[in-house]
Design a protein around this motif. Structure first.
Motif, PDB file in Angstrom:
ATOM      1  N   SER A   1     -22.096  64.686  -3.122  1.00  0.00           N
ATOM      2  CA  SER A   1     -22.818  65.835  -3.674  1.00  0.00           C
ATOM      3  C   SER A   1     -24.327  65.648  -3.622  1.00  0.00           C
ATOM      4  O   SER A   1     -25.071  66.623  -3.756  1.00  0.00           O
ATOM      5  N   ALA A   2     -24.775  64.412  -3.435  1.00  0.00           N
ATOM      6  CA  ALA A   2     -26.210  64.128  -3.360  1.00  0.00           C
ATOM      7  C   ALA A   2     -26.771  64.318  -1.958  1.00  0.00           C
ATOM      8  O   ALA A   2     -27.956  64.075  -1.733  1.00  0.00           O
ATOM      9  N   GLY A   3     -25.927  64.723  -1.001  1.00  0.00           N
ATOM     10  CA  GLY A   3     -26.415  65.032   0.325  1.00  0.00           C
ATOM     11  C   GLY A   3     -26.458  63.879   1.295  1.00  0.00           C
ATOM     12  O   GLY A   3     -27.057  63.993   2.370  1.00  0.00           O
ATOM     13  N   LEU A   4     -25.828  62.773   0.954  1.00  0.00           N
ATOM     14  CA  LEU A   4     -25.808  61.626   1.864  1.00  0.00           C
ATOM     15  C   LEU A   4     -24.823  61.890   3.004  1.00  0.00           C
ATOM     16  O   LEU A   4     -23.680  62.290   2.761  1.00  0.00           O
ATOM     17  N   PRO A   5     -25.230  61.663   4.243  1.00  0.00           N
ATOM     18  CA  PRO A   5     -24.362  62.025   5.371  1.00  0.00           C
ATOM     19  C   PRO A   5     -23.174  61.104   5.572  1.00  0.00           C
ATOM     20  O   PRO A   5     -22.173  61.503   6.164  1.00  0.00           O
ATOM     21  N   GLU A   6     -23.272  59.860   5.133  1.00  0.00           N
ATOM     22  CA  GLU A   6     -22.158  58.927   5.295  1.00  0.00           C
ATOM     23  C   GLU A   6     -21.784  58.355   3.934  1.00  0.00           C
ATOM     24  O   GLU A   6     -22.606  57.705   3.272  1.00  0.00           O
ATOM     25  N   VAL A   7     -20.571  58.590   3.498  1.00  0.00           N
ATOM     26  CA  VAL A   7     -20.068  58.063   2.226  1.00  0.00           C
ATOM     27  C   VAL A   7     -18.630  57.612   2.450  1.00  0.00           C
ATOM     28  O   VAL A   7     -17.826  58.359   3.010  1.00  0.00           O
ATOM     29  N   ARG A   8     -18.317  56.402   2.007  1.00  0.00           N
ATOM     30  CA  ARG A   8     -16.947  55.904   2.179  1.00  0.00           C
ATOM     31  C   ARG A   8     -16.684  54.773   1.193  1.00  0.00           C
ATOM     32  O   ARG A   8     -17.623  54.194   0.634  1.00  0.00           O
TER      33      ARG A   8
ATOM     34  N   SER B   1     -10.620  42.417  -5.080  1.00  0.00           N
ATOM     35  CA  SER B   1     -11.374  43.204  -6.043  1.00  0.00           C
ATOM     36  C   SER B   1     -11.132  44.686  -5.774  1.00  0.00           C
ATOM     37  O   SER B   1     -10.223  45.075  -5.032  1.00  0.00           O
ATOM     38  N   TYR B   2     -11.956  45.509  -6.396  1.00  0.00           N
ATOM     39  CA  TYR B   2     -11.900  46.950  -6.197  1.00  0.00           C
ATOM     40  C   TYR B   2     -12.922  47.353  -5.139  1.00  0.00           C
ATOM     41  O   TYR B   2     -13.857  46.613  -4.841  1.00  0.00           O
ATOM     42  N   PRO B   3     -12.778  48.548  -4.560  1.00  0.00           N
ATOM     43  CA  PRO B   3     -13.631  48.902  -3.420  1.00  0.00           C
ATOM     44  C   PRO B   3     -15.091  49.113  -3.800  1.00  0.00           C
ATOM     45  O   PRO B   3     -15.412  49.522  -4.915  1.00  0.00           O
ATOM     46  N   VAL B   4     -15.947  48.835  -2.838  1.00  0.00           N
ATOM     47  CA  VAL B   4     -17.336  49.257  -2.900  1.00  0.00           C
ATOM     48  C   VAL B   4     -17.405  50.705  -2.442  1.00  0.00           C
ATOM     49  O   VAL B   4     -16.802  51.068  -1.425  1.00  0.00           O
ATOM     50  N   VAL B   5     -18.093  51.528  -3.193  1.00  0.00           N
ATOM     51  CA  VAL B   5     -18.391  52.877  -2.728  1.00  0.00           C
ATOM     52  C   VAL B   5     -19.740  52.799  -2.022  1.00  0.00           C
ATOM     53  O   VAL B   5     -20.753  52.476  -2.637  1.00  0.00           O
ATOM     54  N   TYR B   6     -19.722  53.074  -0.732  1.00  0.00           N
ATOM     55  CA  TYR B   6     -20.897  52.857   0.112  1.00  0.00           C
ATOM     56  C   TYR B   6     -21.402  54.185   0.660  1.00  0.00           C
ATOM     57  O   TYR B   6     -20.613  55.067   1.004  1.00  0.00           O
ATOM     58  N   ALA B   7     -22.719  54.327   0.736  1.00  0.00           N
ATOM     59  CA  ALA B   7     -23.321  55.524   1.314  1.00  0.00           C
ATOM     60  C   ALA B   7     -24.576  55.127   2.079  1.00  0.00           C
ATOM     61  O   ALA B   7     -25.213  54.111   1.775  1.00  0.00           O
ATOM     62  N   GLU B   8     -24.935  55.962   3.047  1.00  0.00           N
ATOM     63  CA  GLU B   8     -26.089  55.623   3.880  1.00  0.00           C
ATOM     64  C   GLU B   8     -26.708  56.892   4.451  1.00  0.00           C
ATOM     65  O   GLU B   8     -26.015  57.863   4.774  1.00  0.00           O
ATOM     66  N   SER B   9     -28.037  56.861   4.568  1.00  0.00           N
ATOM     67  CA  SER B   9     -28.799  57.888   5.269  1.00  0.00           C
ATOM     68  C   SER B   9     -29.907  57.174   6.031  1.00  0.00           C
ATOM     69  O   SER B   9     -30.644  56.365   5.436  1.00  0.00           O
TER      70      SER B   9
ATOM     71  N   ARG C   1     -29.492  53.342   1.335  1.00  0.00           N
ATOM     72  CA  ARG C   1     -28.183  52.708   1.316  1.00  0.00           C
ATOM     73  C   ARG C   1     -27.774  52.568  -0.140  1.00  0.00           C
ATOM     74  O   ARG C   1     -28.608  52.267  -0.998  1.00  0.00           O
ATOM     75  N   VAL C   2     -26.514  52.797  -0.415  1.00  0.00           N
ATOM     76  CA  VAL C   2     -26.003  52.726  -1.789  1.00  0.00           C
ATOM     77  C   VAL C   2     -24.756  51.859  -1.797  1.00  0.00           C
ATOM     78  O   VAL C   2     -23.873  52.016  -0.944  1.00  0.00           O
ATOM     79  N   ILE C   3     -24.686  50.932  -2.765  1.00  0.00           N
ATOM     80  CA  ILE C   3     -23.430  50.240  -3.041  1.00  0.00           C
ATOM     81  C   ILE C   3     -23.136  50.354  -4.532  1.00  0.00           C
ATOM     82  O   ILE C   3     -23.951  49.983  -5.373  1.00  0.00           O
ATOM     83  N   LEU C   4     -21.971  50.906  -4.825  1.00  0.00           N
ATOM     84  CA  LEU C   4     -21.485  51.006  -6.195  1.00  0.00           C
ATOM     85  C   LEU C   4     -20.283  50.081  -6.310  1.00  0.00           C
ATOM     86  O   LEU C   4     -19.279  50.261  -5.627  1.00  0.00           O
TER      87      LEU C   4
END
Length: 446
Positions: free
Chosen positions: A53-60, A67-75, A146-149
């Protein structure tokens, strides 16, 4: 975007951001053993949707071993612009005793300008800070993003360290923002420049094949609980300073809160003294601390008249930024072996370790953050230490030595993180979102 446009966009987006935070907080994403996995995955799914929803073109979502997954995003970065990595985590601490909460821990509740609930501050406010700041730019970001959650920071954050080491191409950035810290008080901006490391272990003491009647055997049969208590109390002297050889007191150049403010924030009861020597800054940010965080013994309500055969404790060590977690853990374990009474059998298990962090002198990114926080808060930020640990930060320092690491967030010292009645001040959240958006814009223009 001009600063005024950014500020207006943040204000306009805050109602949506608060509703998103409520949705996140309502998910009991406790990633500790014994808790269900489904809510943690549900929180990951929602975090993924929020980044989209924040407009990042790549999110996965990217699996993390054990462990549990990393939520990753990149522009990608615009030509000539730097890249910023944004970090937060979507898992939370267990709520603890529900009777100690004034509102249900997973039913987010607004009271007097604050949102209460487990994870409202630590660290779902960090997730929302990134999402709300990125929404300001409508998909046209002034820097590479780049985002890592992360999904298991609270229990086993060291598992993400291996992920970082094996996937540097996903993580590398010119500046790394860790939104998992905060200010000493609401409205008092600060950047965390020092983190203690940590180590933890479980100690088990056995003295008997099984528990026996305290009337028939008490006074001669060795009590495992009494042995464990003697060992744990031997860790500190009467002043509260550590007795463990090899763990000296340190010093911190900055200034902590005044003692009366610290007592009020910590809830120290009237007539009860603080423990340890040196300044508060020395004790909280630059010295070793050992805390017993759990005991496995019969409860008072379930007690029977018996000499205990076995007792367990969970022990946590906080380590100065320059200290070595493995050495400190070995020092404490060796000391407990030495003070074990009556030849009791003692075993140690379930070790965890994480390194501390000390910031280098600030550069271009820190200068941009200082200006952004000064505008958002009305005063320049100051440097503070944090007694808590974020093991990932030390890994990022080693892996990307040229990157500037910036730690801030909406978790003020009264937010009751890891405790009942956790809350985030919503005005503090707005200022933090504003500061991050202003930082991204300014850093991209330099």
């Amino acid at each position: 975007m001009a600063p005024e446009e950014i500020e207006n966009a943040v204000r306009a987006g805050m109602p949506e951001a608060v509703e998103d935070l409520k949705r996140l907080v309502s998910i009991p994403s406790v990633a500790f053993p014994g808790h269900p996995a489904e809510p943690v995955h549900e929180a990951a799914d929602l975090a993924e949707a929020l980044l989209r929803s924040a407009g990042l073109p790549e999110v996965r979502q990217i699996p993390v071993e054990g462990s549990y997954p990393v939520v990753y995003a990149e522009s990608p970065a615009p030509p000539g612009a730097p890249t910023v990595l944004l970090y937060a985590h979507y898992d939370v601490q267990p709520p603890g005793d529900p009777d100690l909460w004034r509102t249900p821990p997973f039913e987010p509740t607004e009271i007097d300008g604050a949102l209460y609930g487990r994870g409202a501050a630590d660290d779902k406010s960090g997730v929302i800070t990134h999402v709300a700041a990125l929404r300001v730019f409508n998909g046209s970001f002034p820097v590479g993003i780049r985002v890592i959650l992360e999904g298991q920071e609270e229990y086993a954050g060291e598992r993400l360290e291996a992920f970082v080491e094996h996937n540097p191409e996903l993580i590398s950035a010119d500046a790394i923002v860790i939104a998992d810290a905060g200010n000493p008080r609401v409205g008092d901006p600060a950047v965390t420049t020092s983190l203690r490391g940590m180590a933890a272990f479980t100690v088990e003491v056995r003295t008997l094949a099984e528990s026996v009647h305290s009337g028939s055997f008490g006074g001669a049969a060795p009590d495992a609980l009494a042995a464990l208590m003697r060992m744990l109390t031997a860790l500190h002297d009467d002043n509260g300073d550590l007795r463990v050889p090899g763990l000296p007191r340190g010093s911190f150049r900055g200034q902590a809160a005044a003692e009366e403010d610290f007592r009020a924030t910590a809830g120290v009861l009237d007539g009860v003294s603080l423990v340890g020597s040196g300044s508060l800054a020395d004790r909280l940010w630059a010295s070793y601390a050992v805390t017993v965080t759990g005991l496995d013994v019969p409860t008072v309500s379930g007690a029977i008249n018996a000499v205990q055969a076995v007792a367990k404790a969970r022990v946590t060590i906080r380590i100065p930024p320059a200290g070595d977690p493995k050495t400190a853990l070995n020092d404490v374990v060796d000391y407990l072996r030495q003070v074990t009474p009556w030849g009791a059998q003692v075993t140690f298990a379930d070790y965890t370790m994480g390194s501390g962090y000390m910031a280098e002198s600030g550069g271009r990114a820190r200068a941009a953050l200082n200006a952004a926080m000064e505008r958002a808060f009305g005063q320049a930020p100051r440097d503070v230490g944090q007694g808590g640990s974020i093991p990932l930060v030390a890994t990022l320092m080693r892996q990307f030595p040229a990157a500037e690491i910036l730690l801030y967030g909406a978790e003020d010292d009264d937010a009751s993180i890891h405790a009942p009645n956790e809350r985030v001040n919503l005005e503090e959240l707005r200022r933090t979102v504003t500061a991050e958006a202003l930082f991204l814009a300014s850093y991209g223009e330099q």
